[in-house]
Design a protein around this motif. Sequence first.
Motif, PDB file in Angstrom:
ATOM      1  N   HIS A   1       0.600  -1.357   0.153  1.00 47.23           N
ATOM      2  CA  HIS A   1       0.135  -0.017   0.224  1.00 47.23           C
ATOM      3  C   HIS A   1       0.774   1.446   0.674  1.00 47.23           C
ATOM      4  O   HIS A   1       0.395   2.162  -0.907  1.00 47.23           O
ATOM      5  CB  HIS A   1      -0.453  -0.217   1.066  1.00 47.23           C
ATOM      6  N   SER A   2       1.875   1.128   0.697  1.00 55.06           N
ATOM      7  CA  SER A   2       2.594   2.323   1.257  1.00 55.06           C
ATOM      8  C   SER A   2       3.627   2.911  -0.429  1.00 55.06           C
ATOM      9  O   SER A   2       3.186   3.900  -1.055  1.00 55.06           O
ATOM     10  CB  SER A   2       3.700   2.106   1.944  1.00 55.06           C
ATOM     11  N   VAL A   3       3.340   1.551  -1.121  1.00 54.39           N
ATOM     12  CA  VAL A   3       4.746   1.705  -2.364  1.00 54.39           C
ATOM     13  C   VAL A   3       4.243   2.495  -3.024  1.00 54.39           C
ATOM     14  O   VAL A   3       4.701   3.036  -3.515  1.00 54.39           O
ATOM     15  CB  VAL A   3       6.226   0.237  -2.679  1.00 54.39           C
TER      16      VAL A   3
ATOM     17  N   ALA B   1       4.764  -4.483  -6.045  1.00 59.37           N
ATOM     18  CA  ALA B   1       5.488  -3.989  -4.804  1.00 59.37           C
ATOM     19  C   ALA B   1       6.279  -5.043  -4.203  1.00 59.37           C
ATOM     20  O   ALA B   1       5.892  -6.088  -3.675  1.00 59.37           O
ATOM     21  CB  ALA B   1       4.243  -3.208  -4.248  1.00 59.37           C
ATOM     22  N   PRO B   2       7.356  -3.994  -3.006  1.00 59.04           N
ATOM     23  CA  PRO B   2       7.428  -5.344  -2.172  1.00 59.04           C
ATOM     24  C   PRO B   2       6.445  -5.837  -1.270  1.00 59.04           C
ATOM     25  O   PRO B   2       5.747  -5.281  -1.372  1.00 59.04           O
ATOM     26  CB  PRO B   2       8.377  -4.743  -1.436  1.00 59.04           C
ATOM     27  N   THR B   3       7.150  -6.736  -0.269  1.00 63.78           N
ATOM     28  CA  THR B   3       6.548  -7.069   1.021  1.00 63.78           C
ATOM     29  C   THR B   3       7.164  -6.921   2.197  1.00 63.78           C
ATOM     30  O   THR B   3       6.458  -7.649   3.204  1.00 63.78           O
ATOM     31  CB  THR B   3       5.763  -8.455   0.425  1.00 63.78           C
ATOM     32  N   ARG B   4       8.077  -6.629   2.194  1.00 63.66           N
ATOM     33  CA  ARG B   4       8.893  -6.486   3.330  1.00 63.66           C
ATOM     34  C   ARG B   4       9.656  -5.281   3.749  1.00 63.66           C
ATOM     35  O   ARG B   4       9.587  -4.465   2.468  1.00 63.66           O
ATOM     36  CB  ARG B   4       9.713  -7.282   3.300  1.00 63.66           C
ATOM     37  N   PRO B   5       9.659  -4.876   4.495  1.00 67.84           N
ATOM     38  CA  PRO B   5       9.733  -3.039   4.935  1.00 67.84           C
ATOM     39  C   PRO B   5      11.343  -2.949   4.492  1.00 67.84           C
ATOM     40  O   PRO B   5      12.810  -3.963   4.431  1.00 67.84           O
ATOM     41  CB  PRO B   5       9.957  -2.737   5.973  1.00 67.84           C
ATOM     42  N   HIS B   6      11.897  -1.987   3.671  1.00 68.19           N
ATOM     43  CA  HIS B   6      13.682  -1.961   2.715  1.00 68.19           C
ATOM     44  C   HIS B   6      13.434  -0.073   4.208  1.00 68.19           C
ATOM     45  O   HIS B   6      12.908   1.031   2.657  1.00 68.19           O
ATOM     46  CB  HIS B   6      12.680  -1.804   1.667  1.00 68.19           C
ATOM     47  N   PRO B   7      14.003   0.233   4.633  1.00 68.30           N
ATOM     48  CA  PRO B   7      13.550   1.514   5.227  1.00 68.30           C
ATOM     49  C   PRO B   7      14.720   2.494   4.701  1.00 68.30           C
ATOM     50  O   PRO B   7      15.085   3.540   4.517  1.00 68.30           O
ATOM     51  CB  PRO B   7      13.781   2.055   6.324  1.00 68.30           C
TER      52      PRO B   7
ATOM     53  N   LYS C   1      10.475   3.864  -7.941  1.00 66.54           N
ATOM     54  CA  LYS C   1       9.308   3.257  -9.595  1.00 66.54           C
ATOM     55  C   LYS C   1      10.323   2.387 -10.056  1.00 66.54           C
ATOM     56  O   LYS C   1      10.026   1.020 -10.724  1.00 66.54           O
ATOM     57  CB  LYS C   1       9.468   4.482 -10.411  1.00 66.54           C
ATOM     58  N   LEU C   2      11.633   2.747  -9.664  1.00 65.20           N
ATOM     59  CA  LEU C   2      13.058   1.846 -10.685  1.00 65.20           C
ATOM     60  C   LEU C   2      13.341   0.768  -9.850  1.00 65.20           C
ATOM     61  O   LEU C   2      13.321  -0.221 -10.862  1.00 65.20           O
ATOM     62  CB  LEU C   2      13.895   2.108 -10.737  1.00 65.20           C
ATOM     63  N   LEU C   3      12.939   0.598  -8.541  1.00 66.00           N
ATOM     64  CA  LEU C   3      13.933  -0.167  -7.526  1.00 66.00           C
ATOM     65  C   LEU C   3      12.582  -1.024  -7.148  1.00 66.00           C
ATOM     66  O   LEU C   3      12.836  -2.394  -6.838  1.00 66.00           O
ATOM     67  CB  LEU C   3      14.699  -0.078  -6.556  1.00 66.00           C
ATOM     68  N   ALA C   4      11.309  -0.910  -7.213  1.00 65.57           N
ATOM     69  CA  ALA C   4      10.473  -1.469  -5.839  1.00 65.57           C
ATOM     70  C   ALA C   4      10.184  -2.924  -6.217  1.00 65.57           C
ATOM     71  O   ALA C   4       9.749  -3.506  -6.559  1.00 65.57           O
ATOM     72  CB  ALA C   4       8.910  -0.682  -5.660  1.00 65.57           C
ATOM     73  N   PRO C   5       9.673  -2.587  -8.245  1.00 63.33           N
ATOM     74  CA  PRO C   5       9.826  -4.062  -8.667  1.00 63.33           C
ATOM     75  C   PRO C   5      10.819  -5.446  -8.596  1.00 63.33           C
ATOM     76  O   PRO C   5      10.151  -6.341  -7.560  1.00 63.33           O
ATOM     77  CB  PRO C   5       9.270  -4.149 -10.691  1.00 63.33           C
ATOM     78  N   GLY C   6      11.328  -4.945  -8.772  1.00 60.75           N
ATOM     79  CA  GLY C   6      13.134  -5.787  -8.045  1.00 60.75           C
ATOM     80  C   GLY C   6      12.528  -6.340  -7.127  1.00 60.75           C
ATOM     81  O   GLY C   6      12.890  -7.031  -6.221  1.00 60.75           O
ATOM     82  N   ALA C   7      12.693  -5.050  -5.950  1.00 56.93           N
ATOM     83  CA  ALA C   7      12.694  -5.310  -4.726  1.00 56.93           C
ATOM     84  C   ALA C   7      11.517  -6.636  -4.144  1.00 56.93           C
ATOM     85  O   ALA C   7      11.283  -7.297  -3.571  1.00 56.93           O
ATOM     86  CB  ALA C   7      12.493  -4.427  -3.842  1.00 56.93           C
ATOM     87  N   GLY C   8      10.303  -6.222  -5.045  1.00 62.87           N
ATOM     88  CA  GLY C   8       9.380  -7.138  -4.587  1.00 62.87           C
ATOM     89  C   GLY C   8       9.554  -8.044  -5.877  1.00 62.87           C
ATOM     90  O   GLY C   8       8.564  -9.158  -4.552  1.00 62.87           O
ATOM     91  N   MET C   9       9.929  -8.562  -6.423  1.00 64.13           N
ATOM     92  CA  MET C   9      10.028  -9.806  -7.227  1.00 64.13           C
ATOM     93  C   MET C   9      11.065 -10.852  -5.516  1.00 64.13           C
ATOM     94  O   MET C   9      11.127 -12.042  -5.229  1.00 64.13           O
ATOM     95  CB  MET C   9      10.643 -10.241  -8.237  1.00 64.13           C
ATOM     96  N   VAL C  10      11.596 -10.342  -5.441  1.00 65.29           N
ATOM     97  CA  VAL C  10      12.836 -10.962  -4.399  1.00 65.29           C
ATOM     98  C   VAL C  10      11.786 -11.237  -3.082  1.00 65.29           C
ATOM     99  O   VAL C  10      12.618 -12.374  -2.411  1.00 65.29           O
ATOM    100  CB  VAL C  10      13.611  -9.504  -4.124  1.00 65.29           C
TER     101      VAL C  10
END
Length: 187
Positions: free
Chosen positions: A49-51, A148-154, A164-173
């Motif tokens: 939601h936040s992302v 979107a990611p599912t874990r916090p990445h402060p 917008k560039l990093l969220a999809p990759g972090a989300g996949m991981v």
Amino acid sequence: MGHGGDVIQELTTDHREVEEIFAQIEALPVGDKRRKDLADQATIELVRHSVAEEMHLYPAVRRHLHDGDEIADREIEDHSEAERTMKELEGCEADDPRFDEFMGRLMREIREHVTDEEQNLFPRLREAARPEDLEKLGEKVRSAKKTAPTRPHPAAPDTPPGNKLLAPGAGMVDRIRDALSGRGTTG
């Protein structure tokens, strides 16, 4: 709960879903393992939601409201505080004495944030933006939540273009890690 509609309807539905998870946590006894499972589920929903808000809602707030920069910056700071709390919570099991401290803090942070958005930000945005723009934002938010990611990445960027560039990759991981660990599944 049904998702769809404009951005305000979509995000309000998210708010109700997270509040329902919070109520389930509050109904369970201290130390109950299910509280950790529910906390993980709440974290997954809150991060997604936040992302999505940071990617699409807050840039629209900056465009449509005369004090949009100030509002968006404050909302992003609220997210940062909650994300730090979620990161602390992630490292605790339900029987850890710190679990209830972090869970209580997260619930307070989120409930205050939701109240502010629903009573102040959303009505102002609805008045300032065209209905078709809000509909398009709703579609973008739904799409963003899927990757979107599912874990916090402060430490991750929370404003465009970095988010917008990093969220999809972090989300996949994150989704791979969740699938391997069973995180976010109940039962």
